[in-house]
Motif scaffolding. Structure first.
Motif, PDB file in Angstrom:
ATOM      1  N   VAL A   1      -9.932  31.556   2.175  1.00  0.00           N
ATOM      2  CA  VAL A   1     -10.871  31.205   3.093  1.00  0.00           C
ATOM      3  C   VAL A   1     -10.491  30.415   4.190  1.00  0.00           C
ATOM      4  N   ASN A   2      -9.224  29.579   3.851  1.00  0.00           N
ATOM      5  CA  ASN A   2      -8.947  28.830   4.964  1.00  0.00           C
ATOM      6  C   ASN A   2      -7.485  28.137   4.386  1.00  0.00           C
ATOM      7  N   PRO A   3      -6.280  28.723   4.737  1.00  0.00           N
ATOM      8  CA  PRO A   3      -5.980  29.718   5.784  1.00  0.00           C
ATOM      9  C   PRO A   3      -6.501  31.138   5.160  1.00  0.00           C
ATOM     10  N   GLY A   4      -6.554  31.977   6.131  1.00  0.00           N
ATOM     11  CA  GLY A   4      -6.876  33.439   5.806  1.00  0.00           C
ATOM     12  C   GLY A   4      -8.108  34.022   6.237  1.00  0.00           C
ATOM     13  N   PHE A   5      -9.129  33.266   6.217  1.00  0.00           N
ATOM     14  CA  PHE A   5     -10.175  34.018   7.086  1.00  0.00           C
ATOM     15  C   PHE A   5     -10.980  32.998   8.109  1.00  0.00           C
ATOM     16  N   LEU A   6     -11.518  31.991   7.699  1.00  0.00           N
ATOM     17  CA  LEU A   6     -12.313  31.192   8.654  1.00  0.00           C
ATOM     18  C   LEU A   6     -12.016  30.754   9.818  1.00  0.00           C
ATOM     19  N   MET A   7     -10.666  30.240   9.805  1.00  0.00           N
ATOM     20  CA  MET A   7     -10.078  29.511  10.912  1.00  0.00           C
ATOM     21  C   MET A   7      -9.154  30.202  11.534  1.00  0.00           C
ATOM     22  N   ASP A   8      -9.002  31.589  11.177  1.00  0.00           N
ATOM     23  CA  ASP A   8      -7.948  32.256  11.795  1.00  0.00           C
ATOM     24  C   ASP A   8      -8.322  33.996  11.879  1.00  0.00           C
TER      25      ASP A   8
ATOM     26  N   GLY B   1     -15.974  27.009  -0.293  1.00  0.00           N
ATOM     27  CA  GLY B   1     -14.630  27.429  -0.099  1.00  0.00           C
ATOM     28  C   GLY B   1     -14.051  28.116  -1.278  1.00  0.00           C
ATOM     29  N   ASP B   2     -14.171  27.574  -2.580  1.00  0.00           N
ATOM     30  CA  ASP B   2     -13.729  28.192  -3.729  1.00  0.00           C
ATOM     31  C   ASP B   2     -14.337  29.633  -3.887  1.00  0.00           C
ATOM     32  N   ILE B   3     -15.400  29.756  -3.932  1.00  0.00           N
ATOM     33  CA  ILE B   3     -15.894  31.155  -4.051  1.00  0.00           C
ATOM     34  C   ILE B   3     -15.364  31.853  -3.336  1.00  0.00           C
TER      35      ILE B   3
ATOM     36  N   THR C   1     -12.428  31.869  -1.386  1.00  0.00           N
ATOM     37  CA  THR C   1     -11.218  32.097  -1.615  1.00  0.00           C
ATOM     38  C   THR C   1     -10.807  33.216  -2.788  1.00  0.00           C
ATOM     39  N   CYS C   2     -11.607  32.872  -3.684  1.00  0.00           N
ATOM     40  CA  CYS C   2     -11.537  33.780  -4.869  1.00  0.00           C
ATOM     41  C   CYS C   2     -12.028  35.366  -4.673  1.00  0.00           C
ATOM     42  N   ALA C   3     -13.182  35.339  -3.769  1.00  0.00           N
ATOM     43  CA  ALA C   3     -13.758  36.320  -3.395  1.00  0.00           C
ATOM     44  C   ALA C   3     -12.777  37.442  -2.611  1.00  0.00           C
ATOM     45  N   ILE C   4     -12.351  36.685  -1.540  1.00  0.00           N
ATOM     46  CA  ILE C   4     -11.460  37.768  -0.638  1.00  0.00           C
ATOM     47  C   ILE C   4     -10.256  37.898  -1.225  1.00  0.00           C
TER      48      ILE C   4
END
Lengths: 334, 334
Positions: free
Chosen positions: A139-146, A299-301, A303-306
């Motif tokens: 989720v972060n890094p990897g998705f929400l902030m980038d 965040g935890d859900i 990160t695991c989902a993505i």
């Protein structure tokens, strides 16, 4: 979407690895065919037991990565062992050696081309040689902030600068999370933890580099600033009492600077009692964009989902070390 | 990003084609090497003049597409001639025949696999044969009501249903836009225009299909419902007076239905005096997501920008008919 069954090895059985395990088991397209961890309390047990499930999965946790990788017919390995690229590098090379694709949550692997160029090249070449793909996400890094700000600029003719805020209220979070952000400790203790590297969110610099590279911006420098957010009065949250002057939590700012201008500003703040938690992306451009996710994303859900949702994308990606900027968009799929 | 110069032919010089032309000229990586339109008022003139610029571009507008395509060394053609796939099909096949990639704003081309499967297959096969890529994009369809919600589900473990709202206040928009949405006309006139197909936003069904295909949802049916939004009292906006009972504008709803459940609901509304204009994405899932772009995204700028920003992505994409779901994410770049 590939309709065939996808065989997965889960490498790393910490809280995130085990949550991904449970998610994978719920989605019919995946079969877990191997599980690796070095924790002696987990080795030798059935993965179902280790994951806290009421059933056996007939997959025994092994500390012998080589053996698991060699004997499994997995198409991909989910690697969730560490945040440090140096730590994770030999594991990645070993997985690649066995001809498996890799999806990881290693924060420093999200965009290592400028922070760890030698290791990035080494992984990239090894993956290309074996015709497999390696991607790190989360989720972060990897998705929400980038990824998300980068993808939103698609509709912009011009972008002057980008600000992303991830603001979280830690009041109702788990105690380990509250401890991780320094809630309740004195300013001195806080600064000591920052100094010895134990109070730090990993990945803001990687996110800054990922955005800049996608937008074609050559930055002069990046900064990663960690500060305590201090209580203006005594605060109590559940069993926790925070005295006036002590830390409510952390504020961390990732900056990408060019010509003394803050082109990219990533603001991560997590405190006890934070008002209006949110994820917000502000593009100063044409057209301007001001986008807010109310209450933010868990965040935890996420990160695991993505990480799970990335699996078919990584399997079909071009060989080499990939980033969120150069693979097909990831979606939740059934 | 490919640092080489990219040569472009602009095919279609209506308002969107000309705005893209002006955008392309501002970005150094692009050179326009050809311009095609059949309007006799434009043919034979310099493109700079037609685009309303104060300079000559040494590119003469031609109505002979074959000649322009044959003689140019363009890597890509920006095709902005029509919303209808049937109309645009021979043009696309001609461009493919000449070995050029295509980026288009044709709404029906955004995801034609279910609405026009025969034409989709024909274009896909022709493009693969010539090893070129074809993509249609735009703000809507192409981004706000399909790509963005689809991409946001990346962080979801489960998605039950998706609602997207695009709500616009037409009060300060151009008169042609106000006319297009039926502002000021009676309900009878409105329904007549809907019936003869002149009052219709094209693309909601394509967006529904694009989302569903990416998420692996097999829908039972789609619906596209157009209704007037009626003035509850007399309203005046600039020179326009709208009598009570007449249309303030339009509301159009695209639905994707499975087991009698609205899995995807795309709500497009544009009226005079609409309060709190916005683009909003609501994911009923785990985690739930409620994301709003304040005031919404300006449609004309966004469509032209994303079409331009897509160019290097399309050039590097896998050959064939592509969609926003299976190309690398598009970003604004320099």
């Amino acid at each position: 979407m590939n309709p065939k069954q996808i065989k997965v090895v889960q490498y790393g059985l910490g809280p995130i690895g085990l949550q991904i395990t449970r998610y994978l088991l719920e989605r019919k397209i995946f079969t877990i065919v191997g599980a690796i961890d070095i924790d002696p309390r987990k080795v030798g047990k059935d993965l179902g037991t280790v994951a806290g499930l009421n059933k056996k999965l007939r997959v025994r946790v092994s500390s012998d990565a080589n053996k698991v990788l060699k004997n499994s017919h997995a198409g991909i390995v989910v690697l969730t062992t560490a945040s440090s690229l140096k730590t994770i590098k030999p594991q990645i090379l070993q997985v690649i050696f066995h001809g498996k694709n890799v999806v990881s949550t290693c924060e420093e692997l999200v965009y290592p081309w400028l922070t760890n160029p030698q290791i990035a090249k080494e992984i990239d070449l090894a993956a290309k040689k074996k015709k497999v793909s390696v991607l790190s996400t989360g989720v972060n890094p990897g998705f929400l902030m980038d990824f998300l700000p980068m993808a939103v600029t698609a509709v912009c003719k011009e972008v002057n600068n980008i600000t992303v805020e991830r603001i979280q209220n830690a009041k109702y979070r788990r105690v380990p999370f509250q401890q991780k952000i320094g809630a309740g400790i004195t300013k001195n203790e806080f600064n000591k933890k920052v100094k010895d590297g134990t109070l730090r969110h990993v990945g803001l610099t990687e996110s800054v580099h990922l955005i800049a590279s996608k937008l074609g911006w050559k930055l002069d420098k990046t900064q990663d600033i960690i500060e305590p957010v201090v209580a203006a009065k005594n605060v109590s949250a559940g069993k926790m009492k925070i005295a006036k002057g002590n830390a409510l939590g952390v504020q961390q700012t990732g900056l990408g600077i060019k010509n003394n201008e803050e082109k990219i500003k990533l603001l991560f703040r997590a405190t006890i009692g934070e008002e209006s938690p949110r994820d917000r992306i502000i593009i100063d451009g044409l057209p301007p964009i001001d986008m807010t996710i109310k209450n933010g994303v868990n965040g935890d859900i996420a990160t695991c989902a993505i990480t799970m949702n990335a699996i078919p994308i990584v399997i079909n990606a071009k060989p080499g070390l990939r980033t969120m900027a150069d693979v097909e968009p990831i979606s939740c799929f059934i």
